[in-house]
Scaffold this motif. Sequence first.
Motif, PDB file in Angstrom:
ATOM      1  N   ARG A   1       1.012  -1.029   0.030  1.00  0.00           N
ATOM      2  CA  ARG A   1      -0.412   0.030  -0.310  1.00  0.00           C
ATOM      3  C   ARG A   1       1.150   1.273  -0.092  1.00  0.00           C
ATOM      4  O   ARG A   1       1.660   1.056   0.415  1.00  0.00           O
ATOM      5  CB  ARG A   1      -0.351  -0.583   1.196  1.00  0.00           C
ATOM      6  N   PRO A   2       0.530   1.878  -0.384  1.00  0.00           N
ATOM      7  CA  PRO A   2       1.034   3.479  -0.523  1.00  0.00           C
ATOM      8  C   PRO A   2       1.943   4.273   0.357  1.00  0.00           C
ATOM      9  O   PRO A   2       2.756   4.610   0.872  1.00  0.00           O
ATOM     10  CB  PRO A   2       0.176   4.288  -1.730  1.00  0.00           C
TER      11      PRO A   2
ATOM     12  N   ILE B   1       9.474   6.987  16.520  1.00  0.00           N
ATOM     13  CA  ILE B   1       8.593   8.154  15.782  1.00  0.00           C
ATOM     14  C   ILE B   1       7.587   8.174  15.681  1.00  0.00           C
ATOM     15  O   ILE B   1       6.859   8.750  15.314  1.00  0.00           O
ATOM     16  CB  ILE B   1      10.141   8.113  14.561  1.00  0.00           C
ATOM     17  N   LEU B   2       7.679   6.754  14.499  1.00  0.00           N
ATOM     18  CA  LEU B   2       5.713   7.500  14.113  1.00  0.00           C
ATOM     19  C   LEU B   2       4.753   7.408  15.073  1.00  0.00           C
ATOM     20  O   LEU B   2       3.824   7.596  14.993  1.00  0.00           O
ATOM     21  CB  LEU B   2       5.588   5.228  13.223  1.00  0.00           C
ATOM     22  N   ASN B   3       4.507   6.885  16.716  1.00  0.00           N
ATOM     23  CA  ASN B   3       4.361   7.516  17.909  1.00  0.00           C
ATOM     24  C   ASN B   3       4.335   8.305  18.355  1.00  0.00           C
ATOM     25  O   ASN B   3       4.123   8.407  19.669  1.00  0.00           O
ATOM     26  CB  ASN B   3       3.835   5.714  18.635  1.00  0.00           C
ATOM     27  N   ASP B   4       5.050   9.259  18.229  1.00  0.00           N
ATOM     28  CA  ASP B   4       5.444  10.492  18.593  1.00  0.00           C
ATOM     29  C   ASP B   4       5.797  10.622  19.644  1.00  0.00           C
ATOM     30  O   ASP B   4       5.870  11.072  20.747  1.00  0.00           O
ATOM     31  CB  ASP B   4       4.211  11.856  18.336  1.00  0.00           C
ATOM     32  N   GLY B   5       7.193   9.461  20.046  1.00  0.00           N
ATOM     33  CA  GLY B   5       7.615   9.012  21.496  1.00  0.00           C
ATOM     34  C   GLY B   5       6.690   9.042  22.435  1.00  0.00           C
ATOM     35  O   GLY B   5       7.344   8.361  23.704  1.00  0.00           O
TER      36      GLY B   5
ATOM     37  N   SER C   1       6.524  -5.228  13.559  1.00  0.00           N
ATOM     38  CA  SER C   1       6.471  -4.542  12.125  1.00  0.00           C
ATOM     39  C   SER C   1       6.810  -6.196  11.617  1.00  0.00           C
ATOM     40  O   SER C   1       8.221  -6.402  12.095  1.00  0.00           O
ATOM     41  CB  SER C   1       7.659  -3.959  12.805  1.00  0.00           C
ATOM     42  N   PRO C   2       5.842  -6.622  11.415  1.00  0.00           N
ATOM     43  CA  PRO C   2       5.926  -8.035  10.953  1.00  0.00           C
ATOM     44  C   PRO C   2       6.592  -8.240   9.398  1.00  0.00           C
ATOM     45  O   PRO C   2       6.848  -7.052   8.648  1.00  0.00           O
ATOM     46  CB  PRO C   2       4.536  -8.235   9.906  1.00  0.00           C
TER      47      PRO C   2
ATOM     48  N   PRO D   1      -3.613  -3.614   9.564  1.00  0.00           N
ATOM     49  CA  PRO D   1      -4.294  -1.767   9.072  1.00  0.00           C
ATOM     50  C   PRO D   1      -2.690  -0.814   9.158  1.00  0.00           C
ATOM     51  O   PRO D   1      -1.908  -0.992   9.796  1.00  0.00           O
ATOM     52  CB  PRO D   1      -5.112  -1.361  10.793  1.00  0.00           C
ATOM     53  N   SER D   2      -3.427  -0.485   8.229  1.00  0.00           N
ATOM     54  CA  SER D   2      -2.506   1.063   7.706  1.00  0.00           C
ATOM     55  C   SER D   2      -2.362   1.898   8.235  1.00  0.00           C
ATOM     56  O   SER D   2      -2.836   2.455   8.977  1.00  0.00           O
ATOM     57  CB  SER D   2      -2.284   1.579   6.382  1.00  0.00           C
TER      58      SER D   2
END
Length: 308
Positions: free
Chosen positions: A49-50, A73-77, A91-92, A113-114
């Motif tokens: 997915r993009p 980072i993706l969870n804003d710390g 992170s599969p 889910p994305s």
Amino acid sequence: MSQEKTYDQILLEVPDGVFFRFPLCQVNGVPLMEPIADNWGKVETFQARPDDLLIATYPKAGTTWMQEIVDSILNDGDLKRAKRAPIHVRSPFLEIASPPPVPSGVQILENTPSPRLVKTHLPYQLVPKSFWEQNCKVIYVARNAKDIAVSYYHFDLLSKSQPDPGTWEQYVERFLQGNVPWGSWFDHVISWWKAKDRHQVLYIFYEDMKEDPKREIRKVMKFLGKDLPDEVLDKIHQHTTFQAMKENPMANYTTVPTFLMDQSISPFMRKGEVADWKNHFTGAQTEMFDTEYLRRMKETDLKFRCDI
Ligand code: A3P
């Protein structure tokens, strides 16, 4: 995967011996463990997915470290979120496949889910085409070959699904020949080094991460378009030090049953250093390694540091 059971609980139901040291099978000239080769059709036709983000590495290059950094980072710390599940669930692992009832990486990802944070050890040419059609971002972590060989040898001792590494002497030769899961380190690092000029690939070195972790975390943030304040960067840095990850069951693979990963043999979070190879390579092995290294790397401008 059933709703009630976690991945690690499903692993516990696998009968004894099922995971024992899979043989290698060639997939387009790259040796992969048999269940992965058997499931290859599903990997090849995987639909990216993009907004998928791919973390690509040769085994033992610092995959888990980068996965932990990126997830933070993706969870804003937000470290509570970062500890919501083991890293292999957050992170599969795209191509991984095991005998039933264990779901394959593809099956897990299809139900994730994305935005998805996808791990792969595939060399560039084996990555499913859909990642390029969707113009996905990739973070590639590379580590010097000698430290990888040492780390991979210890991992193959503890991980009961990997082929038996044999003695260290035998292993050094097999590693140089690329006769190990995911194939030749040389082909791998070079394939991705070339790919970075054609796609959105951030190429990061383990040695740089050790030298100045905050500098490298900042690079990753920038690549992801995240502008987090310095306090958050500090928090992410603290959360992803070797010691913090070694003590974190959500990052250190201790939730995986011992019949699959026996960390009494060698811990997954083993040393986390640059130049540990000096404690393992004999003079003769260094010479043999360096000769082959020069031969294989002479046509690339890709440079590694074996010491910092
Ligand atoms: P060593 O065996 O040399 O200790 P991968 O995640 O790709 O399997 O890589 C594992 C290697 O990365 C191991 O190397 C492990 O100790 C190291 N590693 C994991 N987290 C780390 C961290 N936060 N800092 C430094 N090294 C780390």
